[in-house]
Design a protein around this motif. Structure first.
Motif, short mmCIF file in Angstrom:
data_model
loop_
_atom_site.label_atom_id
_atom_site.label_comp_id
_atom_site.label_asym_id
_atom_site.label_seq_id
_atom_site.Cartn_x
_atom_site.Cartn_y
_atom_site.Cartn_z
N ALA A 289 -25.72 45.84 58.63
CA ALA A 289 -24.83 46.49 59.10
C ALA A 289 -24.29 47.26 57.90
O ALA A 289 -23.55 46.36 57.08
CB ALA A 289 -23.73 46.22 60.10
N HIS A 290 -23.97 48.34 57.78
CA HIS A 290 -23.30 48.80 56.51
C HIS A 290 -22.23 49.95 57.03
O HIS A 290 -22.41 50.77 58.08
CB HIS A 290 -24.02 49.61 55.51
N ALA A 291 -20.95 49.79 56.59
CA ALA A 291 -19.82 50.59 57.29
C ALA A 291 -19.71 51.63 56.01
O ALA A 291 -19.22 51.48 55.02
CB ALA A 291 -18.48 49.69 57.13
N TYR A 292 -20.23 52.93 56.36
CA TYR A 292 -20.05 53.83 55.40
C TYR A 292 -18.63 54.68 55.51
O TYR A 292 -18.26 54.70 56.81
CB TYR A 292 -21.16 55.09 55.70
N PRO A 293 -18.27 54.85 54.37
CA PRO A 293 -16.98 55.76 54.46
C PRO A 293 -16.96 56.89 55.42
O PRO A 293 -17.92 57.64 55.30
CB PRO A 293 -16.62 56.03 52.98
N GLY A 294 -16.20 57.11 56.10
CA GLY A 294 -16.08 58.53 57.03
C GLY A 294 -16.32 58.23 58.55
O GLY A 294 -16.31 58.90 59.12
N THR A 295 -17.00 56.75 58.82
CA THR A 295 -17.21 56.12 59.99
C THR A 295 -16.23 55.50 60.62
O THR A 295 -15.53 55.05 60.14
CB THR A 295 -18.73 55.54 60.10
N GLU A 296 -16.06 55.56 61.97
CA GLU A 296 -15.13 54.69 62.75
C GLU A 296 -15.31 53.04 62.36
O GLU A 296 -14.36 52.47 62.19
CB GLU A 296 -15.32 54.87 64.17
N PHE A 297 -16.72 52.68 62.10
CA PHE A 297 -16.92 51.07 61.78
C PHE A 297 -16.33 51.04 60.37
O PHE A 297 -15.68 50.06 60.51
CB PHE A 297 -18.51 51.37 61.64
N TYR A 298 -16.50 51.93 59.50
CA TYR A 298 -15.72 51.71 58.22
C TYR A 298 -14.25 51.54 58.14
O TYR A 298 -13.51 50.52 57.89
CB TYR A 298 -15.96 52.72 57.30
N TYR B 197 -12.60 43.14 56.33
CA TYR B 197 -14.15 42.46 56.61
C TYR B 197 -14.85 43.01 55.39
O TYR B 197 -16.12 42.39 55.18
CB TYR B 197 -14.71 42.88 58.14
N ILE B 198 -14.72 44.08 54.68
CA ILE B 198 -15.46 44.38 53.66
C ILE B 198 -15.15 43.52 52.66
O ILE B 198 -14.32 43.56 51.91
CB ILE B 198 -15.31 45.96 53.36
N THR B 199 -16.69 43.02 51.90
CA THR B 199 -16.62 42.21 50.94
C THR B 199 -17.09 42.72 49.52
O THR B 199 -16.84 42.24 48.17
CB THR B 199 -17.53 40.71 51.14
N ASN B 200 -17.75 44.03 49.61
CA ASN B 200 -18.13 44.68 48.45
C ASN B 200 -18.42 46.21 48.91
O ASN B 200 -19.29 46.65 49.82
CB ASN B 200 -19.52 44.00 48.25
N GLU B 201 -17.44 47.05 48.22
CA GLU B 201 -17.64 48.33 48.50
C GLU B 201 -18.75 49.09 48.35
O GLU B 201 -19.06 50.19 48.58
CB GLU B 201 -16.47 49.23 47.77
N ARG B 202 -19.53 48.59 47.18
CA ARG B 202 -20.87 49.19 46.50
C ARG B 202 -22.06 49.03 47.71
O ARG B 202 -22.74 49.97 47.60
CB ARG B 202 -21.14 48.64 45.26
N MET B 203 -22.04 48.00 48.44
CA MET B 203 -22.86 47.95 49.45
C MET B 203 -24.38 47.66 48.93
O MET B 203 -25.60 47.22 49.51
CB MET B 203 -23.12 49.07 50.31
#
Length: 495
Positions: free
Chosen positions: A381-390, A398-404
Motif C-alpha cells: 500500500a502506498h499513500a500518494y499525495p492527493g489521495t484520501e488514503f494519504y 502512519y507514514i514512515t517514509n515520504e519517498r516511498m
C-alpha cells in the motif's frame, strides 16, 4: 484570413529514470518493476497528436539515457515532461540540466505530483516555466500555439517571484475530438519494446474512456488526474481506431483497454462488443468485480481474453475502509463467472491498506488462493499525495517514509500501523507470491501457457528476474530486523 503561426517545436517526454522504471504517463503504480515491463504513455500521445512537428519520447522502454535526452532537447523549443511522485527528484534535476544545455527551451511538468503540489514544484525547480494541473492536453497545446500564460486555464506559473494559479480547466468532454494514440505509437515508438508479463507480446494499450466514478481511497488517477466524472468515446470511434491499428500493426497480438474502469456501464460495453466482434481481435481490459455474467459473456464473444481486476483484499472490513464498493462474496461470484466463460483473470491485491492486521493479510492470501486466478500482482500500500488514503495516513502519523522508494525506484512499505511493522508487510508480500505460485497447479498453468503461446524464452527471463528480486527482498527484511535488534540491545543491557 489570419494564418495560424507554426506551433513551438515540442517534445513530450516520459523521462529516463531508474533502470526498469515504469513511471508517470500512464503507469498506475510508478515503480521499478520486479520484471522489466512497461505501460504506454497514453496521456502524452494526445497533445503529441495535436501538435505538428512534435515528438513523443518514451525514454525508459527505448533505453534512451539522460545524457541522450538532454542532447535531443537541444533541438526543441518546448518540453512537456510527465513526472511521478517516485521520480520527482530525478525529473527535477533532469529539467535543470536540459535548461542549462538549452536556455531558451520552455519547460512544463504535468502529472499527479504537480497537480497536488503546484507551489512546491514551482518553488523547488527553477527550470520550470509552468505546470499543468489535472488533464493537460489542451493547456500544453495552447501554449505551443502561442497563447499567453495568463490566458491558459488549468496552469500555475511564477510571476515576479510569486506563484500564480489560473482558474481550473474544465475536463475534456468530447473525447472523439482527440487524436488516436495509436497513430502516435506508429510515428514515434517501437511497440516491441512494451512488455507486460500477463499480456501477449507485443501488445498495444489505449483508452476508450476517461475518469472513474468509483471512490477507492487509495487510487491515484481519479483523485489527481482524470477525475471521477466518467466520459466515454463513441463506440464507433473506438472500433475505427482498433480497425486502423490492426491493419497498421500486424505484429501486435493483443490490444489492451487501459481505462480506469472499462466496463462500468453494461449498455455501452455490450454495444462496443458488437462493433469489435467483426474485427476478430484479441483484446483485454480492466474490470471491476461488479460486472455481471451477461456483460462478461458479450466481452468473451467479442474477443476479450483477459481482465485486470483489483480485488485488493479478502477482508470485508478493509474493502469498506477503502470504499471499494464491492464485497468478498461478489468477488467470488465474479471470479467463478470468468472461469466458467474461459476469461483469464489477472488479480491485483494490496497489503497494508487501512485496517490491515496480520490476520487480515492471512485472510487475503487464503482468499486469493481460493479464487485461483491465472496470475496475481501483490503490491505494498502506498499513500500518494492527493489521495484520501494519504490524508488518512498523514493525519494518523502512519507514514514512515515520504519517498516511498529505496533509492533504486523499488517501492518500499512506508505505512506502519500499530502492531504491523513495515518489515512484516514486506515479508508477507513475497510469502504471498510463494504460497500462490509454488502450488503445483499454479506453477503448471504458468509453464503450460508459456508453451502454447510460444513464450518460453520470455517466461525464463521473467522467472530469473522474479527470483532475483525475491532474494533481494528477503535480504532487505533480514537487514531491517537485524538493525532493529541491534538498536534494542543497549536498552536491554542497561535495564
Amino acid at each position: 484570413m489570419k494564418e495560424m503561426p507554426n506551433p513551438l517545436k515540442t517534445l513530450l517526454l516520459n523521462p529516463p529514470s531508474f533502470e526498469n522504471f515504469d513511471g508517470g504517463a500512464s503507469s498506475r503504480w510508478p515503480a521499478t518493476r520486479e520484471i522489466e515491463s512497461y505501460w504506454y504513455p497514453v496521456w502524452l500521445a494526445y497533445p503529441a497528436g495535436m501538435l505538428e512537428g512534435s515528438r513523443l519520447l518514451d525514454a525508459n522502454p527505448h533505453h534512451v539515457s539522460a545524457t541522450e535526452t538532454i542532447k535531443i532537447c537541444k533541438d526543441y523549443e518546448f518540453l512537456v515532461l510527465f513526472t511521478s511522485t517516485v521520480g520527482w527528484e530525478g525529473d527535477q534535476r533532469l529539467a535543470e540540466a536540459i535548461k542549462a544545455a538549452n536556455p531558451s527551451i520552455k519547460i512544463a511538468f504535468v502529472g499527479p505530483p504537480v497537480t497536488t503540489s503546484p507551489d512546491k514544484a514551482l518553488n523547488e525547480c527553477s527550470a520550470l516555466d509552468f505546470i499543468c494541473r489535472r488533464e493537460f492536453d489542451y493547456s500544453v497545446v495552447e501554449f505551443a500555439q502561442g497563447k499567453p500564460l495568463n490566458e491558459i486555464l488549468g496552469i500555475s506559473y511564477k510571476l515576479n517571484g510569486k506563484v500564480v494559479h489560473n482558474p481550473d480547466r474544465p475536463q475534456a468532454e468530447d473525447l472523439d475530438a482527440m487524436p488516436w494514440a495509436t497513430k502516435i505509437y506508429k510515428r514515434d515508438m517501437d511497440v516491441t519494446k512494451y512488455n507486460v508479463p500477463f499480456l501477449l507480446h507485443p501488445y498495444i494499450a489505449l483508452y476508450s474512456t476517461r475518469g472513474c466514478p468509483a471512490q477507492c481511497t487509495f487510487c491515484l488517477w481519479p483523485q489527481t488526474l482524470s477525475g471521477h466524472a466518467w466520459r466515454k468515446r463513441s463506440t464507433d470511434d473506438v472500433a475505427a481506431e482498433l480497425k486502423w491499428a490492426k491493419e497498421n500493426f500486424p505484429q501486435v497480438k493483443e490490444f489492451f483497454f487501459d481505462d480506469d474502469t472499462f466496463n462500468i456501464q453494461k449498455v455501452r460495453t455490450v454495444e462496443l462488443c458488437e462493433k469489435l466482434k467483426p474485427l476478430n481481435l484479441t483484446w483485454s481490459c480492466t474490470s471491476r468485480v461488479t460486472t455481471d455474467y451477461d456483460t462478461l459473456k458479450a466481452m468473451k464473444e467479442a474477443g476479450c481474453r483477459l481482465l485486470i481486476v483489483g480485488f485488493e483484499s479478502g477482508d470485508p472490513q478493509i474493502l469498506k475502509n477503502i470504499k471499494k464498493g464491492a464485497t468478498v462474496e461478489r468477488a467470488r461470484a465474479f471470479a467463478k463467472d470468468c472461469h466458467d466463460l474461459g476469461l483469464v483473470v489477472h488479480a491485483d491485491f494490496i497489503l497494508g491498506l487501512p485496517g490491515e492486521t496480520k490476520e487480515s493479510i492471512r485472510n487475503t492470501i487464503n482468499f486469493a488462493k481460493s479464487l485461483d486466478c491465472e496470475t496475481i500482482q501483490v503490491s505494498i500500500a502506498h499513500a500518494y499525495p492527493g489521495t484520501e488514503f494519504y490524508d488518512f495516513a498523514k493525519a494518523n502519523g502512519y507514514i514512515t517514509n515520504e519517498r516511498m522508494e529505496d533509492g533504486g525506484g523499488h517501492q518500499m512499505a512506508h505505512i506502519e500501523y500499530p502492531g504491523l511493522p513495515t518489515d512484516y508487510v514486506m515479508e508477507m508480500v513475497h510469502r504471498f507470491y510463494d504460497e500462490y505460485y509454488f502450488r503445483p497447479k499454479a506453477a503448471f498453468r504458468v509453464v503450460w501457457k508459456a508453451v502454447i503461446n510460444r513464450d518460453v524464452p520470455r517466461l525464463y527471463t521473467e522467472a530469473k528476474a522474479f527470483l532475483k528480486l525475491r532474494a533481494q527482498r528477503n535480504r532487505q527484511v533480514k537487514a531491517t530486523r537485524a538493525q532493529q535488534a541491534e538498536a534494542a540491545t543497549p536498552a536491554k543491557a542497561g535495564a
